[in-house]
Scaffold this motif. Structure first.
Motif, mmCIF file in Angstrom:
data_model
loop_
_atom_site.group_PDB
_atom_site.id
_atom_site.type_symbol
_atom_site.label_atom_id
_atom_site.label_comp_id
_atom_site.label_asym_id
_atom_site.label_seq_id
_atom_site.Cartn_x
_atom_site.Cartn_y
_atom_site.Cartn_z
ATOM 1 N N ASP A 15 -6.630 -48.338 -8.095
ATOM 2 C CA ASP A 15 -5.402 -48.926 -8.501
ATOM 3 C C ASP A 15 -4.348 -48.707 -7.495
ATOM 4 O O ASP A 15 -3.110 -49.013 -7.613
ATOM 5 N N GLY A 16 -4.751 -48.205 -6.458
ATOM 6 C CA GLY A 16 -3.738 -48.198 -5.318
ATOM 7 C C GLY A 16 -2.840 -46.889 -5.245
ATOM 8 O O GLY A 16 -2.000 -46.857 -4.411
ATOM 9 N N ARG A 17 -2.915 -46.090 -6.078
ATOM 10 C CA ARG A 17 -1.881 -45.111 -6.242
ATOM 11 C C ARG A 17 -2.942 -43.595 -6.366
ATOM 12 O O ARG A 17 -3.978 -43.442 -6.858
ATOM 13 N N VAL A 18 -2.254 -42.587 -5.645
ATOM 14 C CA VAL A 18 -2.823 -41.430 -5.539
ATOM 15 C C VAL A 18 -1.807 -40.544 -6.612
ATOM 16 O O VAL A 18 -0.914 -40.224 -6.356
ATOM 17 N N ASP A 19 -2.681 -39.865 -7.536
ATOM 18 C CA ASP A 19 -1.891 -38.912 -8.441
ATOM 19 C C ASP A 19 -2.075 -37.512 -7.858
ATOM 20 O O ASP A 19 -2.977 -36.889 -8.329
ATOM 21 N N ASN A 20 -1.199 -37.351 -7.065
ATOM 22 C CA ASN A 20 -0.870 -35.930 -6.532
ATOM 23 C C ASN A 20 0.019 -35.056 -7.377
ATOM 24 O O ASN A 20 0.706 -34.346 -6.976
ATOM 25 N N THR A 21 0.477 -35.202 -8.716
ATOM 26 C CA THR A 21 1.620 -34.849 -9.389
ATOM 27 C C THR A 21 1.143 -33.342 -9.545
ATOM 28 O O THR A 21 2.236 -32.363 -9.126
ATOM 29 N N VAL A 22 0.090 -32.897 -10.034
ATOM 30 C CA VAL A 22 -0.026 -31.358 -10.249
ATOM 31 C C VAL A 22 -0.328 -30.746 -8.900
ATOM 32 O O VAL A 22 0.332 -29.625 -8.782
ATOM 33 N N MET A 23 -0.721 -31.225 -7.773
ATOM 34 C CA MET A 23 -0.729 -30.874 -6.444
ATOM 35 C C MET A 23 0.708 -30.413 -5.945
ATOM 36 O O MET A 23 1.054 -29.474 -5.318
ATOM 37 N N VAL A 24 1.529 -31.607 -6.283
ATOM 38 C CA VAL A 24 2.991 -31.391 -5.752
ATOM 39 C C VAL A 24 3.638 -30.005 -6.465
ATOM 40 O O VAL A 24 4.495 -29.154 -5.737
ATOM 41 N N ILE A 75 10.840 -26.572 5.494
ATOM 42 C CA ILE A 75 9.918 -26.408 4.257
ATOM 43 C C ILE A 75 10.790 -27.179 3.318
ATOM 44 O O ILE A 75 9.940 -28.008 2.436
ATOM 45 N N VAL A 76 11.950 -26.945 3.212
ATOM 46 C CA VAL A 76 12.747 -27.788 2.253
ATOM 47 C C VAL A 76 12.654 -29.173 2.322
ATOM 48 O O VAL A 76 12.407 -30.001 1.308
ATOM 49 N N LEU A 77 12.892 -29.514 3.590
ATOM 50 C CA LEU A 77 12.954 -30.988 3.722
ATOM 51 C C LEU A 77 11.527 -31.714 3.566
ATOM 52 O O LEU A 77 11.282 -32.891 2.931
ATOM 53 N N TRP A 126 7.416 -34.572 -0.424
ATOM 54 C CA TRP A 126 6.522 -34.639 -1.130
ATOM 55 C C TRP A 126 6.653 -35.029 -2.658
ATOM 56 O O TRP A 126 6.000 -35.611 -3.171
ATOM 57 N N THR A 127 7.887 -34.394 -2.952
ATOM 58 C CA THR A 127 8.218 -34.632 -4.346
ATOM 59 C C THR A 127 8.786 -36.296 -4.639
ATOM 60 O O THR A 127 8.269 -36.622 -5.618
ATOM 61 N N ALA A 128 9.281 -36.849 -3.504
ATOM 62 C CA ALA A 128 9.589 -38.159 -3.620
ATOM 63 C C ALA A 128 8.421 -39.345 -3.826
ATOM 64 O O ALA A 128 8.657 -40.182 -4.345
ATOM 65 N N THR A 129 7.121 -38.747 -3.335
ATOM 66 C CA THR A 129 6.008 -39.446 -3.608
ATOM 67 C C THR A 129 5.815 -39.677 -5.082
ATOM 68 O O THR A 129 4.957 -40.597 -5.537
ATOM 69 N N LEU A 130 6.139 -38.998 -6.011
ATOM 70 C CA LEU A 130 6.041 -38.915 -7.347
ATOM 71 C C LEU A 130 7.002 -39.904 -7.975
ATOM 72 O O LEU A 130 6.485 -40.465 -9.183
ATOM 73 N N PHE A 131 7.850 -40.358 -7.205
ATOM 74 C CA PHE A 131 8.855 -41.106 -8.199
ATOM 75 C C PHE A 131 8.907 -42.564 -7.143
ATOM 76 O O PHE A 131 9.519 -43.685 -7.902
ATOM 77 N N VAL A 132 8.516 -42.704 -6.063
ATOM 78 C CA VAL A 132 8.646 -43.946 -5.239
ATOM 79 C C VAL A 132 7.268 -44.797 -5.687
ATOM 80 O O VAL A 132 6.212 -44.161 -5.869
ATOM 81 N N ASP A 133 7.392 -46.004 -5.619
ATOM 82 C CA ASP A 133 6.202 -46.947 -6.094
ATOM 83 C C ASP A 133 6.158 -47.852 -4.706
ATOM 84 O O ASP A 133 6.669 -48.957 -4.629
ATOM 85 N N LEU A 134 5.385 -47.312 -3.889
ATOM 86 C CA LEU A 134 5.121 -48.154 -2.693
ATOM 87 C C LEU A 134 3.722 -48.752 -2.483
ATOM 88 O O LEU A 134 2.817 -48.126 -3.210
ATOM 89 N N PRO A 135 3.623 -49.864 -2.009
ATOM 90 C CA PRO A 135 2.061 -50.257 -1.658
ATOM 91 C C PRO A 135 1.375 -49.203 -1.109
ATOM 92 O O PRO A 135 1.688 -48.373 -0.511
ATOM 93 N N ALA A 136 -0.050 -49.439 -1.164
ATOM 94 C CA ALA A 136 -1.001 -48.533 -0.708
ATOM 95 C C ALA A 136 -0.873 -48.255 0.708
ATOM 96 O O ALA A 136 -0.695 -46.916 1.199
ATOM 97 N N ALA A 137 -0.744 -49.161 1.475
ATOM 98 C CA ALA A 137 -0.701 -49.004 2.935
ATOM 99 C C ALA A 137 0.793 -48.337 3.471
ATOM 100 O O ALA A 137 0.690 -47.449 4.067
ATOM 101 N N ALA A 138 1.831 -48.712 2.836
ATOM 102 C CA ALA A 138 3.125 -48.146 3.148
ATOM 103 C C ALA A 138 3.102 -46.678 2.595
ATOM 104 O O ALA A 138 3.651 -45.703 3.199
ATOM 105 N N MET A 139 2.366 -46.068 1.478
ATOM 106 C CA MET A 139 2.475 -44.964 1.069
ATOM 107 C C MET A 139 1.456 -44.148 1.815
ATOM 108 O O MET A 139 1.692 -42.961 2.114
#
Length: 424
Positions: free
Chosen positions: A125-134, A169-171, A176-189
């Motif tokens: 579906d073009g999304r990577v579920d890395n929620t638990v990893m993050v 490390i904080v930046l 990485w946390t932002a990847t959970l909330f942004v909805d980008l196309p697969a290539a952009a992600m």
């Protein structure tokens, strides 16, 4: 012979000043706490290798490669973050121990998230579920940032270096946390994730080149990476035996089962032997600036080791008639990572020693011939288990070459370096 009796202060893990360890401390070795921390990565590598092997056996190569690359970087980087800090600032007091425990909990959460990440790639579906990893990384990095802030406060001479680490490390974690909330196309992600990976890798380089860097210990950090490589090698042995046991339970012992088992042990032992040929501690002690390429190369080496174990898993699936790929593809799942491992070792050896050895060229050509023989045999219809046994001879070429002549060449190169020769 008399031995000194420790006093009560030595036996108590009270808070100690985090002023930095002596980078030339004698007899520095891995601590029991570091070894306990490493155990969490056995689970992480186990999950990553099993999901990688399953995807390969199904013929889902894109999912397998993308998922395994992402998982391997996450696992290796989590270990590196802790281990290099520990080499420089391990106080082994109660606060250091508790924050290490928090990082261990984060690693376990990361491991739990690996199957979910692989499953999301399978969904297409073009999304990577890395929620638990993050989430696992958030737990680890809260503890690690606290460690760096403590070091910044208690080691004024290296305050800027420690704060640079903490900020980087904080930046990166915000990204990485932002990847959970942004909805980008697969290539952009994909581009965004690659940018975050580069940010992660750039953080230590920026920090270590400011004000002299941190007081990490060359022999200690080489030992730590060696132990990490052994964990990766162990995954290949344990995982293969566990899978082959299922074959034996249903089919009994067969020639193919015995040959795959022998190939797994032979490859693991040969790769272990080759890994310890590198004169890493000797060179890094004299040339600390080479630690970046050396340390980052270790991630590729460890990844190749785990991938080799996963390839052996695929071979076991094939014997169990659970693989949906042919014998030739099964052989490649092991032959490719073995080739990457051996090539990486030679490249890193040259980088460390800085001297081209024509003898190495002959060894590489002979190694390539062995790998080619295994591939040609597979194409010719030779039994997959026999082809794996041929492949097992690939690391043997380097082992024999080193023991016959290579060790003398290495000693000469290191001696010239000590004498001021451009070799080092």
């Amino acid at each position: 012979m008399s031995t000194s009796t420790p006093d009560a202060d030595d036996l108590h893990h009270h808070a100690r000043r985090m002023g930095g360890r002596d980078p030339h401390e004698a007899h520095r070795s891995a601590t029991p706490l570091e070894l306990l921390f490493d155990l969490t990565f056995v689970i992480s590598f186990g999950f990553a290798a099993s999901r990688f092997a399953h995807a390969l056996a199904e013929g889902h190569y894109a999912v397998a490669l993308l998922g395994f690359a992402f998982a391997s970087f996450a696992i290796c980087w989590a270990w590196i973050n802790f281990s290099w800090f520990s080499s420089a600032y391990d106080t082994d007091d109660w606060l250091f121990r508790l924050l290490t425990m928090a990082q261990m909990a984060g690693v376990l959460v990361l491991a739990i998230g690996l199957p979910r990440m692989f499953a999301s790639l399978e969904d297409n579906d073009g999304r990577v579920d890395n929620t638990v990893m993050v989430l696992g990384y958030v737990i680890m990095r809260i503890a690690l940032v606290l460690q760096w802030l403590r070091a910044a406060k208690q080691d004024p001479a290296r305050r800027r270096v420690c704060l640079t680490y903490a900020v980087a490390i904080v930046l990166a974690q915000i990204g990485w946390t932002a990847t959970l909330f942004v909805d980008l196309p697969a290539a952009a992600m994909f581009v965004f994730i690659c940018t975050l990976v580069l940010t992660e890798l750039a953080g230590p380089v920026l920090a270590e080149r400011k004000d002299g860097g941190t007081p990490w210990h060359a022999h200690h950090i080489v030992e730590r990476h060696g132990l990490f490589a052994i964990i990766a090698l162990g995954e290949g042995v344990v995982g293969t035996v566990a899978t082959l046991s299922a074959v034996v339970d249903t089919q009994g012992w067969t020639l193919d089962t015995a040959l795959v088992c022998a190939a797994g042990v032979g490859l693991t032992f040969g790769m272990w032997w080759i890994y310890y040929i590198l004169p890493s501690a000797h060179v890094l002690r004299e040339h600390r600036e080479r630690s970046f390429v050396w340390g980052y190369s270790q991630m590729a080496i460890v990844t190749a080791i785990v991938a080799t174990g996963a390839g052996l898993h695929v071979a076991a699936y094939y014997l169990e008639h659970k693989a949906h790929i042919g014998a030739f593809a099964v052989l490649l799942t092991t032959a490719i990572p073995v080739s990457v491992f051996i090539g990486s070792i030679y490249a890193l050896y040259y980088y460390l020693v800085r001297r081209f050895d024509p003898f190495h060229l002959w060894l590489l050509l002979l190694t390539a011939a062995v790998v080619a023989a295994a591939v040609v045999a597979a194409l010719a219809g030779v039994r997959m288990s026999v082809c794996l046994c041929i492949l097992t001879l690939a690391p043997v070429v380097t082992v024999v070459g080193y023991e016959v002549r290579g060790h003398r060449h290495e000693a000469e190169s290191l001696a010239r370096g000590e004498a001021g020769h451009p070799a080092l």
